[in-house]
Scaffold this motif. Sequence first.
Motif, PDB file in Angstrom:
ATOM      1  N   SER A 211      33.491 112.532  41.861  1.00 20.62           N
ATOM      2  CA  SER A 211      34.075 113.585  42.681  1.00 20.62           C
ATOM      3  C   SER A 211      34.019 113.252  44.167  1.00 20.62           C
ATOM      4  O   SER A 211      33.167 112.492  44.632  1.00 20.62           O
ATOM      5  N   THR A 212      34.921 113.880  44.913  1.00 20.71           N
ATOM      6  CA  THR A 212      34.953 113.687  46.358  1.00 20.71           C
ATOM      7  C   THR A 212      33.698 114.229  47.024  1.00 20.71           C
ATOM      8  O   THR A 212      33.141 113.596  47.934  1.00 20.71           O
ATOM      9  N   ALA A 213      33.231 115.380  46.568  1.00 17.27           N
ATOM     10  CA  ALA A 213      32.020 115.961  47.166  1.00 17.27           C
ATOM     11  C   ALA A 213      30.831 115.028  47.004  1.00 17.27           C
ATOM     12  O   ALA A 213      30.063 114.794  47.945  1.00 17.27           O
ATOM     13  N   THR A 214      30.666 114.464  45.813  1.00 19.19           N
ATOM     14  CA  THR A 214      29.562 113.536  45.587  1.00 19.19           C
ATOM     15  C   THR A 214      29.751 112.271  46.413  1.00 19.19           C
ATOM     16  O   THR A 214      28.796 111.742  46.995  1.00 19.19           O
ATOM     17  N   GLY A 215      30.972 111.774  46.482  1.00 16.05           N
ATOM     18  CA  GLY A 215      31.234 110.580  47.274  1.00 16.05           C
ATOM     19  C   GLY A 215      30.878 110.764  48.739  1.00 16.05           C
ATOM     20  O   GLY A 215      30.300 109.869  49.371  1.00 16.05           O
ATOM     21  N   ARG A 216      31.207 111.908  49.286  1.00 17.89           N
ATOM     22  CA  ARG A 216      30.879 112.159  50.690  1.00 17.89           C
ATOM     23  C   ARG A 216      29.376 112.273  50.893  1.00 17.89           C
ATOM     24  O   ARG A 216      28.836 111.820  51.913  1.00 17.89           O
ATOM     25  N   SER A 217      28.682 112.856  49.927  1.00 16.58           N
ATOM     26  CA  SER A 217      27.228 112.927  50.002  1.00 16.58           C
ATOM     27  C   SER A 217      26.618 111.531  49.967  1.00 16.58           C
ATOM     28  O   SER A 217      25.676 111.224  50.710  1.00 16.58           O
ATOM     29  N   ILE A 218      27.166 110.664  49.126  1.00 20.25           N
ATOM     30  CA  ILE A 218      26.692 109.287  49.050  1.00 20.25           C
ATOM     31  C   ILE A 218      26.919 108.569  50.376  1.00 20.25           C
ATOM     32  O   ILE A 218      26.049 107.843  50.868  1.00 20.25           O
ATOM     33  N   ALA A 219      28.093 108.763  50.970  1.00 19.71           N
ATOM     34  CA  ALA A 219      28.390 108.110  52.241  1.00 19.71           C
ATOM     35  C   ALA A 219      27.406 108.543  53.331  1.00 19.71           C
ATOM     36  O   ALA A 219      26.963 107.717  54.143  1.00 19.71           O
ATOM     37  N   ARG A 220      27.054 109.816  53.332  1.00 22.78           N
ATOM     38  CA  ARG A 220      26.078 110.290  54.329  1.00 22.78           C
ATOM     39  C   ARG A 220      24.716 109.655  54.094  1.00 22.78           C
ATOM     40  O   ARG A 220      24.038 109.244  55.050  1.00 22.78           O
ATOM     41  N   ALA A 221      24.312 109.561  52.831  1.00 26.35           N
ATOM     42  CA  ALA A 221      23.015 108.963  52.537  1.00 26.35           C
ATOM     43  C   ALA A 221      22.993 107.486  52.897  1.00 26.35           C
ATOM     44  O   ALA A 221      22.030 106.980  53.486  1.00 26.35           O
ATOM     45  N   ALA A 222      24.058 106.771  52.568  1.00 22.93           N
ATOM     46  CA  ALA A 222      24.109 105.342  52.844  1.00 22.93           C
ATOM     47  C   ALA A 222      24.180 105.045  54.335  1.00 22.93           C
ATOM     48  O   ALA A 222      23.754 103.971  54.780  1.00 22.93           O
ATOM     49  N   ALA A 223      24.679 106.000  55.114  1.00 19.27           N
ATOM     50  CA  ALA A 223      24.711 105.804  56.564  1.00 19.27           C
ATOM     51  C   ALA A 223      23.305 105.652  57.124  1.00 19.27           C
ATOM     52  O   ALA A 223      23.111 105.010  58.168  1.00 19.27           O
ATOM     53  N   GLY A 224      22.336 106.230  56.433  1.00 21.82           N
ATOM     54  CA  GLY A 224      20.957 106.122  56.888  1.00 21.82           C
ATOM     55  C   GLY A 224      20.275 104.834  56.496  1.00 21.82           C
ATOM     56  O   GLY A 224      19.212 104.502  57.038  1.00 21.82           O
ATOM     57  N   THR A 225      20.841 104.093  55.548  1.00 20.53           N
ATOM     58  CA  THR A 225      20.225 102.853  55.090  1.00 20.53           C
ATOM     59  C   THR A 225      21.016 101.613  55.480  1.00 20.53           C
ATOM     60  O   THR A 225      20.500 100.501  55.416  1.00 20.53           O
ATOM     61  N   GLY A 226      22.284 101.797  55.832  1.00 24.02           N
ATOM     62  CA  GLY A 226      23.132 100.665  56.149  1.00 24.02           C
ATOM     63  C   GLY A 226      23.810 100.045  54.947  1.00 24.02           C
ATOM     64  O   GLY A 226      24.464  99.004  55.076  1.00 24.02           O
ATOM     65  N   ALA A 227      23.679 100.663  53.777  1.00 24.67           N
ATOM     66  CA  ALA A 227      24.322 100.113  52.584  1.00 24.67           C
ATOM     67  C   ALA A 227      25.838 100.235  52.690  1.00 24.67           C
ATOM     68  O   ALA A 227      26.358 101.218  53.230  1.00 24.67           O
ATOM     69  N   LYS A 228      26.529  99.248  52.166  1.00 24.44           N
ATOM     70  CA  LYS A 228      27.988  99.321  52.057  1.00 24.44           C
ATOM     71  C   LYS A 228      28.324 100.332  50.964  1.00 24.44           C
ATOM     72  O   LYS A 228      27.632 100.431  49.950  1.00 24.44           O
ATOM     73  N   VAL A 229      29.411 101.094  51.168  1.00 26.78           N
ATOM     74  CA  VAL A 229      29.805 102.123  50.214  1.00 26.78           C
ATOM     75  C   VAL A 229      31.194 101.835  49.677  1.00 26.78           C
ATOM     76  O   VAL A 229      32.132 101.604  50.449  1.00 26.78           O
ATOM     77  N   LEU A 230      31.328 101.838  48.349  1.00 26.66           N
ATOM     78  CA  LEU A 230      32.620 101.750  47.672  1.00 26.66           C
ATOM     79  C   LEU A 230      32.832 103.046  46.919  1.00 26.66           C
ATOM     80  O   LEU A 230      31.998 103.422  46.086  1.00 26.66           O
ATOM     81  N   LEU A 231      33.930 103.735  47.189  1.00 23.69           N
ATOM     82  CA  LEU A 231      34.147 105.055  46.618  1.00 23.69           C
ATOM     83  C   LEU A 231      35.541 105.168  46.020  1.00 23.69           C
ATOM     84  O   LEU A 231      36.534 104.910  46.699  1.00 23.69           O
TER      85      LEU A 231
END
Length: 453
Positions: A211-231
């Motif tokens: 889902s888009t909501a979950t994807g956006r939550s993941i992007a916010r979390a990954a912003a804190g770790t520097g992980a690359k995000v594929l959604l």
Amino acid sequence: MVSAENRELTVLDPRTGEVASRVPIASAQRCDEAVRNARGAARAWARTPAAERAAALHAAAAAVREAADELAGLNERETGKLRDDARGGVDAGAGTLVQYAELGPVHRGRALHGGPDATDLMVPEPRGVVAVLTPWNDPVAVAAGLIGAALATGNTVVHKPSERCPRTGRRFAEILAAHLPAGVLEVVDGDGEVGARLAAAPVDVVAHVGSTATGRSIARAAAGTGAKVLLENGGNDALVVDEGVDPQWAAAQAALGSFANAGQICVSVERIYVHAALADPFLAALAGEAKEWGERIGPLVDQRHREHVHGHVADALSAGAHALAGGEVPDGPGAFYPPTVLAGVEPGTAVLREETFGPVAPVRVLPDFDIALREAADDAYGLSAVVLTADMTRAQRAWRELPVGTVKINNVFGGAPGGAAQPRRGSGQGYGYGPELLDEMTTTKVVHIGSPG
């Protein structure tokens, strides 16, 4: 469904309402252990020759094919996916593993033109640990793509299958892991809390389909770790039906796009814009198609999702739409919902503005192609779209102007092997399949080798 007492997932068979599986939810300690194990195995797996990694994937693909009936049966019980469709998803997953086994060893960098006394290279390297979070609607095929590409390029993986099909996802991962060194593929079961923990964990890539909501939550979390995000997130895919096409054929295409797998496909048709000149025969034919499809679709994944789908239908009906087929929750067990055709749908209703992900075909009748194309483009998502037209000038306009990752002309499904699209806006970011996924799973190092002295 999650039990608060013993923290386990209880999945009900959406055909009968009976318990299909019970799976313990991974603890925080287990999640952290899985990431540590993957990190510990990462250096050795990255140093494993690409041909050896490919051989492991080939062996895993063969084992998946041997277990096709088992995996399809689990999928059918947990999600209600029809057995033939579930078996097709397993076959597609095995084929995807073979694809990445073949592509991995030939994934290459570049030589640069430097001075005659030096060597300059651009070399792809694995990123490290990839957290893979996959959905329930095609659990084997989707997971095979992300996991296969990650492993082929030398990454290790921590996989969390959807909480709606945990046994299917776990069994698939176990089959793959049996052909890999310890720690190269870890699997954790759980709900959204487990997914959130992995998204914020010290990993290098988070790859998510859902889902888009979950994807956006993941992007916010990954912003804190520097992980690359594929959604690859939600979609609200439009179908534009132009004048001058056969209304029976167009209705059959619309029905296939709207009702296949009970509308639970990432690129299902979610909204339809039909030219007024074709509206009456098209709507009559689509209503007839819906009645025929009612005899051959399975249930929605669960009762909660059926409530979501029917909520969109009810909202449209209350705003003045009328149902030409379906539109009512059936009696009896399970999470079945009939193929539904809605006419007279208003633009602001949820069924047009949000992802329904069910067997619902909402139709807008519009006076010309330009307005239809404009309304189709006016959306918060950007996954895919379909245009049915006999006018190639309009077809050219459509694929250029629709702001989505994939445009299909005169076919709701299909495409050549190897295609890879990037979703846009609310539908995500990055390549999620095809040869380009290997680029997403690697990072590039520039090397300059000069002469000594």
